[in-house]
Design an enzyme around this catalytic site. Structure first.
Site, PDB file in Angstrom:
ATOM      1  N   HIS A   1       0.857  -1.179   0.000  1.00  0.00           N
ATOM      2  CA  HIS A   1       0.000   0.000   0.000  1.00  0.00           C
ATOM      3  C   HIS A   1       0.899   1.237   0.000  1.00  0.00           C
ATOM      4  CE1 HIS A   1      -3.567   2.389   0.731  1.00  0.00           C
ATOM      5  NE2 HIS A   1      -2.864   3.065   1.628  1.00  0.00           N
TER       6      HIS A   1
ATOM      7  N   THR B   1      -5.967  -8.629   5.647  1.00  0.00           N
ATOM      8  CA  THR B   1      -7.073  -9.068   6.494  1.00  0.00           C
ATOM      9  C   THR B   1      -8.362  -8.518   5.907  1.00  0.00           C
ATOM     10  OG1 THR B   1      -6.822  -7.133   7.900  1.00  0.00           O
ATOM     11  CG2 THR B   1      -5.644  -9.126   8.590  1.00  0.00           C
TER      12      THR B   1
HETATM   13  C1  GRF Z   1       1.454   0.919  -6.286  1.00  0.00           C
HETATM   14  O1  GRF Z   1       1.666   2.229  -5.853  1.00  0.00           O
HETATM   15  C2  GRF Z   1       0.984   0.059  -5.158  1.00  0.00           C
HETATM   16  O2  GRF Z   1       1.514   0.431  -3.917  1.00  0.00           O
HETATM   17  C3  GRF Z   1      -0.490   0.304  -5.158  1.00  0.00           C
HETATM   18  O3  GRF Z   1      -0.853   0.446  -6.496  1.00  0.00           O
HETATM   19  C4  GRF Z   1       0.286   0.817  -7.254  1.00  0.00           C
HETATM   20  C5  GRF Z   1       0.491  -0.251  -8.282  1.00  0.00           C
HETATM   21  O4  GRF Z   1       1.510   0.031  -9.198  1.00  0.00           O
HETATM   22  N1  GRF Z   1      -1.171  -0.757  -4.451  1.00  0.00           N
HETATM   23  P1  GRF Z   1       2.050  -1.106 -10.142  1.00  0.00           P
HETATM   24  O5  GRF Z   1       0.863  -1.698 -10.885  1.00  0.00           O
HETATM   25  O6  GRF Z   1       2.741  -2.133  -9.288  1.00  0.00           O
HETATM   26  O7  GRF Z   1       2.988  -0.419 -11.084  1.00  0.00           O
END
Ligand code: GRF
Length: 208
Positions: A112, A144
């Protein structure tokens, strides 16, 4: 020889985190293989990279299902065909049902783009800029049933500059994600940490 562990990666878009994991697994010769990459969107650009790397890919369109639970059942059936030791959410933009999350308890990771528990949900970089925080970052956590609230595995921190935009801040965080997530996945595969009673237990207990 130890058996190769099996990883399934779920994406929805560009898949740059997926790519960083695929590349690290190959470069560092992890005792694991990426068994499949599954997307809920046919136009996810990350699929092409996975295919070029020789990894089986599959699209399961969430739009084809009337109910979230039906999609999750189809998704987990596809995942389970690969008997994964670990399921990695890498920019997978669907909220998962409690039944799905429970089925993969202790072997489902997400990244995240914020320092959780600050800024769960969407538009995290905008949230950080609006809050005026001086530090921002990314979090790898076990998934979760509560969105963006699972036990924290690891975090990376970046400074917020006074002239940052959402785009410049996102870029700085993403560069960290690409180091943080492969390391966390590798450490899971190597058994460095695991989930027990809702907490992350590390073998290297002296690590911060
Ligand atoms: C990333 O910033 C990730 O943290 C979030 O969505 C984005 C996905 O980027 N969950 P990618 O598809 O991995 O380039």
């Amino acid at each position: 020889m130890r058996a190769m562990k099996r990883i399934v990666i779920l994406i929805s878009g560009r898949g740059s985190n997926m790519r960083s994991i695929i590349e690290a697994a190959a470069a560092e010769q992890w005792p694991a293989r990426i068994a499949a990459v599954i997307s809920n969107k046919a136009d996810a650009s990350g699929l092409a990279f996975a295919e070029a790397a020789g990894i089986p890919t599959k699209v399961i369109e969430h739009r084809a299902f009337a109910e979230r639970a039906q999609f999750d059942v189809a998704l987990s059936a596809e995942i389970d065909r690969h008997s994964p030791d670990l399921v990695v959410l890498a920019g997978f933009m669907r909220v998962l049902t409690p039944a799905f999350v429970q089925h993969y308890a202790g072997r489902l990771l997400n990244i995240h783009p914020s320092l959780l528990p600050s800024f769960p949900g969407l538009a995290t970089h905008r949230q950080a800029l609006e809050a005026g925080v001086k530090f921002h970052g990314a979090t790898v956590h076990f998934v979760t049933a509560e969105l963006d609230h699972g036990p924290i595995v690891d975090q990376a921190c970046v400074p917020v500059m006074h002239n940052d935009t959402e785009a410049t801040l996102a870029e700085r965080v993403l560069a960290q994600e690409h180091m943080l997530y492969p390391r966390a996945v590798r450490e899971f595969i190597e058994g460095v940490y695991h989930l027990a009673h809702g907490r992350v237990i590390r073998r290297d207990a002296d690590r911060h």
